[in-house]
Design a protein around this motif. Sequence first.
Motif, PDB file in Angstrom:
ATOM      1  N   TRP A   1       0.841  -1.202   0.000  1.00  0.00           N
ATOM      2  CA  TRP A   1       0.000   0.000   0.000  1.00  0.00           C
ATOM      3  C   TRP A   1       0.873   1.248   0.000  1.00  0.00           C
ATOM      4  N   SER A   2       0.405   2.280  -0.680  1.00  0.00           N
ATOM      5  CA  SER A   2       1.053   3.579  -0.578  1.00  0.00           C
ATOM      6  C   SER A   2       0.746   4.185   0.786  1.00  0.00           C
TER       7      SER A   2
ATOM      8  N   THR B   1      -4.409   5.638  -0.765  1.00  0.00           N
ATOM      9  CA  THR B   1      -5.385   5.579  -1.853  1.00  0.00           C
ATOM     10  C   THR B   1      -4.937   4.705  -3.023  1.00  0.00           C
ATOM     11  N   GLU B   2      -3.763   4.138  -2.962  1.00  0.00           N
ATOM     12  CA  GLU B   2      -3.220   3.334  -4.056  1.00  0.00           C
ATOM     13  C   GLU B   2      -2.441   2.157  -3.495  1.00  0.00           C
TER      14      GLU B   2
ATOM     15  N   TYR C   1      -2.814   0.243  -8.621  1.00  0.00           N
ATOM     16  CA  TYR C   1      -4.273   0.181  -8.555  1.00  0.00           C
ATOM     17  C   TYR C   1      -4.813   1.282  -7.639  1.00  0.00           C
ATOM     18  N   ASN C   2      -6.072   1.693  -7.907  1.00  0.00           N
ATOM     19  CA  ASN C   2      -6.742   2.636  -7.015  1.00  0.00           C
ATOM     20  C   ASN C   2      -7.666   1.875  -6.061  1.00  0.00           C
ATOM     21  N   LEU C   3      -8.465   2.593  -5.262  1.00  0.00           N
ATOM     22  CA  LEU C   3      -9.327   1.959  -4.279  1.00  0.00           C
ATOM     23  C   LEU C   3     -10.491   1.191  -4.906  1.00  0.00           C
ATOM     24  N   LYS C   4     -10.727   1.392  -6.203  1.00  0.00           N
ATOM     25  CA  LYS C   4     -11.748   0.608  -6.900  1.00  0.00           C
ATOM     26  C   LYS C   4     -11.155  -0.652  -7.517  1.00  0.00           C
ATOM     27  N   CYS C   5      -9.881  -0.910  -7.196  1.00  0.00           N
ATOM     28  CA  CYS C   5      -9.143  -2.052  -7.745  1.00  0.00           C
ATOM     29  C   CYS C   5      -9.016  -1.957  -9.259  1.00  0.00           C
ATOM     30  N   GLU C   6      -8.974  -0.723  -9.769  1.00  0.00           N
ATOM     31  CA  GLU C   6      -8.762  -0.480 -11.190  1.00  0.00           C
ATOM     32  C   GLU C   6      -7.286  -0.189 -11.440  1.00  0.00           C
TER      33      GLU C   6
ATOM     34  N   ILE D   1      -4.417   1.751 -12.769  1.00  0.00           N
ATOM     35  CA  ILE D   1      -4.305   3.141 -13.223  1.00  0.00           C
ATOM     36  C   ILE D   1      -2.938   3.465 -13.821  1.00  0.00           C
TER      37      ILE D   1
ATOM     38  N   GLN E   1       3.914  10.416  -8.060  1.00  0.00           N
ATOM     39  CA  GLN E   1       2.916  11.387  -8.507  1.00  0.00           C
ATOM     40  C   GLN E   1       3.005  11.637 -10.006  1.00  0.00           C
TER      41      GLN E   1
END
Length: 585
Positions: free
Chosen positions: A280-281, A285-286, A301-306, A308, A346
């Motif tokens: 985890w970051s 959030t990632e 990945y983001n919090l929607k498991c997408e 990015i 970033q």
Amino acid sequence: MALIVPCVAIRGSTGITLSHGPPAYEPLSAFQKDDSKSCKAMCFSPRGRYFAWVNGVSLKIVLCETWKVVAEISRPKVQSIKFSPQDTYLMTWEPFTVSQANPQGAPNLHIWDPSNGNLVKSFTQKKQADWEPEWSNDEKICGMLANNDVVLYENANFEAVSHRINLAKVAKFSIAPGASPNHVLCYMPGKSGQPSFGRLFQYPKFQDGQPIANKSFFQDDRVDFYWNNQGSSVLLLTSTEVDKTGASYYGKQTLHYLDTKGRTALVMLSKEGPIHAVQWSPKNTEFIVIYGFMPSKTTLYNLKCEAIFEFGTKHRNAVYYNPFGNIVILTGFGNLRGGIELWDVQHRKLIATSEAPDTTLLEWSPDGEHYMTATTAPRLRISNGFNIYHYTGTLLYERPWNKQEELWEVVWQKYPPGTFKEKTISYKAVEGIVPSQPLASKQVYRPPSARGHQINFKLHDDEDEIKPAESNPSKAALKMKKKREAQKAKKEQEAALSQTQNSNVNSNGQTNSAAPKTSNATTSGNHELTGDPEKDKKIKKIKSKLDQISKLKEQQGMGKQLEINQLDKIKKEAELIKELEELVL
């Protein structure tokens, strides 16, 4: 305000020492070195108030403000130690033993007050794996696993059980970090033919039917939990020791997501193979996953498991965020080469690369600007030592060990949150030192007959290259670029026209018009090889694909119903022809 310089604690066959980090690197004079050859464990408390270690005779605790011993406890058999989140308690574990005089065995897990060495409570914990009691971040809740039940205590009152989770057999549990309200995650393995469950509860609502998130899964000999720092999201990595399909030597892994809002998901991975690392970051959030057969794939990945961002395909198996989450290290240790990449998270840009072969341990400094790599025993008993680097990949300090000595562990000093501030990332390398140990040659082996000749090819054909952008091109380069773009546009128009005439296919897989049978074998055959091994390899590969497409189109013209993947191949014909044309220019 005085400059705060984190120290490093060093444990090995010569005992335990402490040294200043950059820029001094000198031994810490206020700390009295322990020369014992039996120092089995050491650690800093999470907020940096204490440093503790065991030396085969006793457990010693020093106050980091003065580096003076504040408690010494005679426990010669202690093998593992850990502090509670707020530095209030120190927990120790020693092997569980029975004797004729005491067939039940004595308690082997002890909780101490580190400020004075007083015993708070003792328990029995036979297994060393996951022996540590779980604490909430504010230390108001402490939990332990007892006979497949989760036993929870409040406010360090270990005489009375406040809550017990015994809905089903619990094999593992975890109390979420972060602020109140507190959450507890339980892993409940399924019986034969039944699914296992990961159930997330809000403390103290543990009755059946009350989990706020519930995830079921199969194939789980082992489950690991990965919380973000806020305790709002957690990843469950399920693993089997053996892949019954025979597809992987490493068994099989899946990654599941749960959060305190009740959302669950399966993290979709785009490459077959094991999951090597999950992290985890610190920004919460990632998260990054490294997965797949080598060369592995690295995805953000983001919090929607997408997915990015893709960091490309390379030989990697480890990921390390710095304390602020603005820089991440991607690397490959163990049986991999030890190449280190430092990324600006970033801006998704590569800051620098460095080499750290034979590394067995890597840890970021609490200042977020420096990191340490070490080669330790017993994993490797030769070339032991540790190095300190700046995040621009510059080597600042190295400390090799003598052949007669062994290095076992190196850790950075801890500090309370907010002690250090996140700084702007600079891409300019700082001044450093030249490594004393020569790096292994990266030259590809060439047989005697090939030496002295210029050969153009990639050593690792299956890896994605990171190519720097062109800067300040010359007038001639700009002219050539313009010419290439014009030729490319012309060929695109020709390819589009050819595709319209020859391969109009409707959604049912039937041709819209009676197009004449065409074969690309002739088209591809007209292109001679270039003499460049790399280009010729690609040309042959494209020709093979075009021949396959030609045969599929013949079958289609004879009325055969094609599969969806075969239709997709045909649609790529123009793209392949265009690529072939560019290769032979």
